[in-house]
Scaffold this motif. Structure first.
Motif, short mmCIF file in Angstrom:
data_model
loop_
_atom_site.label_atom_id
_atom_site.label_comp_id
_atom_site.label_asym_id
_atom_site.label_seq_id
_atom_site.Cartn_x
_atom_site.Cartn_y
_atom_site.Cartn_z
N ILE A 150 30.71 38.38 40.49
CA ILE A 150 31.31 37.11 40.91
C ILE A 150 30.47 36.00 40.27
O ILE A 150 29.25 35.98 40.40
CB ILE A 150 31.28 36.95 42.46
N LEU A 151 31.14 35.08 39.58
CA LEU A 151 30.41 34.02 38.86
C LEU A 151 29.84 32.99 39.82
O LEU A 151 30.54 32.55 40.74
CB LEU A 151 31.36 33.28 37.92
N GLY A 199 42.52 27.35 47.09
CA GLY A 199 41.67 28.52 46.92
C GLY A 199 42.03 29.10 45.56
O GLY A 199 43.21 29.32 45.26
N ILE A 200 41.03 29.29 44.71
CA ILE A 200 41.29 29.75 43.33
C ILE A 200 40.48 31.00 43.04
O ILE A 200 39.27 31.05 43.32
CB ILE A 200 40.91 28.65 42.31
N ALA A 201 41.14 32.02 42.51
CA ALA A 201 40.43 33.23 42.05
C ALA A 201 40.90 33.49 40.64
O ALA A 201 42.11 33.53 40.37
CB ALA A 201 40.77 34.41 42.95
N ARG A 202 39.94 33.61 39.72
CA ARG A 202 40.31 33.79 38.32
C ARG A 202 39.42 34.85 37.69
O ARG A 202 38.21 34.89 37.91
CB ARG A 202 40.13 32.46 37.57
N GLN A 246 34.37 40.01 49.48
CA GLN A 246 33.04 39.40 49.29
C GLN A 246 33.06 37.94 49.74
O GLN A 246 32.90 37.02 48.93
CB GLN A 246 32.62 39.50 47.82
N PHE A 247 33.25 37.76 51.04
CA PHE A 247 33.34 36.40 51.59
C PHE A 247 32.11 35.55 51.26
O PHE A 247 32.23 34.37 50.95
CB PHE A 247 33.55 36.49 53.11
N ASP A 248 30.93 36.18 51.29
CA ASP A 248 29.69 35.42 51.11
C ASP A 248 29.54 34.86 49.69
O ASP A 248 28.67 34.03 49.44
CB ASP A 248 28.47 36.31 51.39
N ARG A 249 30.35 35.33 48.75
CA ARG A 249 30.19 34.90 47.36
C ARG A 249 31.11 33.73 46.99
O ARG A 249 31.12 33.29 45.85
CB ARG A 249 30.47 36.07 46.40
N ILE A 250 31.89 33.24 47.95
CA ILE A 250 32.88 32.18 47.62
C ILE A 250 32.23 30.80 47.68
O ILE A 250 31.53 30.48 48.64
CB ILE A 250 34.09 32.26 48.58
N TYR A 251 32.48 29.99 46.67
CA TYR A 251 32.05 28.59 46.72
C TYR A 251 33.06 27.84 47.58
O TYR A 251 34.27 27.90 47.34
CB TYR A 251 32.02 28.01 45.29
N VAL A 255 34.35 37.13 37.94
CA VAL A 255 35.46 36.56 38.72
C VAL A 255 35.01 35.23 39.33
O VAL A 255 33.92 35.13 39.89
CB VAL A 255 35.86 37.55 39.85
N GLU A 256 35.86 34.22 39.19
CA GLU A 256 35.61 32.93 39.86
C GLU A 256 36.24 33.00 41.24
O GLU A 256 37.41 33.39 41.36
CB GLU A 256 36.30 31.79 39.11
#
Ligand code: HSE
Length: 438
Positions: A344-345, A250-253, A219-224, A259-260
């Motif tokens: 995705i948050l 790059g952080i994923a939590r 989900q590339f479009d959902r990344i800040y 998911v952040e």
């Protein structure tokens, strides 16, 4: 047994490195794979260009479709980058029943869902270890080595060019543009270097890491995404003074709410191993519930480090040629029908600690106004520094570290601080992560 024939698309930095590694280590590679792996065909845009490898025995063409459609080619290695031609070529290779190895993070991040579905229907493999963190086998580590864990979070320095720039600026006081030009000369930077400095390349890689860590679709479009272009030497120095390093992470939590997924400059305590990863090196910290925190470190870009990952994928593909497709490691680590639709948050709901820097008038009551705004928003301050005023200066730098707070509240507080007449210009905000056991 006959050697496996590889058709290479692209003879640039990584393509040349792949030819060299396959030739130099041919015997070792054959001992591992059980069969030789030989590049027999290669496509490059300009056949007259001098290459950094020995092309003897390789049939060259300037038409990549001639490689993809050649019945003699068993595995296609896509190293041309970009998403337009690469998407069409990889799709065609899959349709032709060929296995694919690619280093193309943008392609996987943006079109991986559809390409993997197509590959699954055709019973072929698409391998992409080189797409994330260059030579570090982090895809394999997460997808296979940590398969017993529930992954809780990961955080990585996953753009070598950006890390090289931040390290040189900090250690040698070098100019941003000058370091970027060197990264381009060394073949680290993307064709469009804004992908490196604005965080897009890291976002492509984080998309892939998050997907294989949590079993969610790409989900590339959902990344800040926030880059390093606004980081100043003073922030680097104040961070050091407070006991932190600024790294582009790059952080994923995984949280209870969702998911952040975020890419941004981050202050990290300087004692953390990952805070000491410098130059073009990459590192990814992965926290599993069983294993605890694990760290993967190595060269994140460059000809042979990236080729190392490409060749490892080739060995994996060759070893699995005779395995039934359903017995192979799934592309995204989890079985395709078991991918979860976890929300995705939005960035406004993410909680972190913050570093704030502002220019304040040096008179009684100014700091009290700022701290009142933060207190009203429920934001508690952990440290505060007010620098001495130069005789001719109207304002003094004030630097604060806060405790964790939801981004939405911090945005509102920053807006109110910026509206104070006693504060000059914008407030600089850099997020802080402790990257400890939790
Ligand atoms: N431009 C990328 C980097 C290359 O600097 O990390 C490796 O993906």
């Amino acid at each position: 047994m006959n050697s496996v024939k590889v058709g290479l698309l692209g003879l640039g930095t990584v393509g040349g490195g792949t030819v060299s590694v396959l030739k130099r280590n041919a015997k070792e590679i054959e001992r591992r794979a059980g069969r030789g792996i030989v590049v027999t065909h290669a496509a490059a845009r300009d056949l007259r260009r001098v290459r950094n490898c020995d092309l003897a025995g390789i049939q060259l063409t300037d038409d990549p479709f001639a490689v993809v459609n050649n019945p003699d080619v068993d595995v296609v290695v896509e190293l041309i980058g970009g998403t337009l031609a690469a998407r069409e070529l990889v799709s065609k290779a899959i349709a032709n029943g060929k296995h694919v190895v690619t280093a193309n993070k943008a392609l996987i991040a943006k079109h991986g869902n559809e390409l993997f579905a197509q590959a699954q229907a055709k019973g072929v493999m698409v391998a992409f270890e080189a797409a994330v963190a260059g030579g570090i086998p982090v895809i394999k580590a997460i997808r296979e080595g940590l398969a017993g864990n529930r992954i809780e979070w990961l955080a990585g320095i996953i753009n070598g060019t950006g890390n090289f720039i931040l390290s040189e600026m900090r250690d040698k006081g070098r100019d941003f543009a000058d370091v970027l030009a060197e990264a381009q000369r060394l073949g680290y930077a993307e064709a469009d270097p804004t992908f490196d400095v604005e965080g897009i390349d890291a976002a492509h890689k984080l998309t892939i890491l998050a997907s294989i860590a949590f079993g969610i679709p790409l989900q590339f479009d959902r990344i800040y995404t926030e880059g390093i272009s606004k980081i100043t030497a003073e922030d680097v120095n104040y961070a050091e003074e407070l006991g932190y390093r600024i790294k582009h992470l790059g952080i994923a939590r995984r949280t209870e709410q969702g998911v952040e997924l975020r890419v941004h400059p981050t202050l990290i305590p300087y004692r953390r191993l990952i805070a000491n990863v410098d130059g073009v090196m990459n590192a990814v910290l992965v926290k599993g519930d069983a294993v605890g925190p694990t760290l993967y470190y190595g060269a994140g870009a460059g000809a042979e480090p990236t080729a190392s990952a490409v060749v490892a994928d080739l060995v994996d593909v060759v070893r699995a040629l005779t395995a039934d497709p359903e017995n192979r490691v799934p592309h995204l680590a989890f079985q395709p029908d078991a991918l979860a639709d976890i929300p995705i948050l939005p960035m406004s709901e993410v909680e972190t600690a913050y570093y704030l820097r502002m220019e304040a008038e040096d008179r009684p009551g100014v700091l009290a106004d700022v701290t009142r705004i933060l207190a009203d928003a429920g934001i508690s301050i952990e440290a505060i520094i007010q620098k001495e005023q130069a005789p001719e200066a109207q304002h003094v730098p004030v630097i604060m570290l806060t405790h964790r707070m939801r981004e939405r509240q911090m945005n509102e507080a920053i807006q109110r601080i910026e509206a104070l007449g006693s504060i000059n210009g914008a407030v600089t905000r850099i997020r802080v992560e402790y990257l400890n056991k939790n």
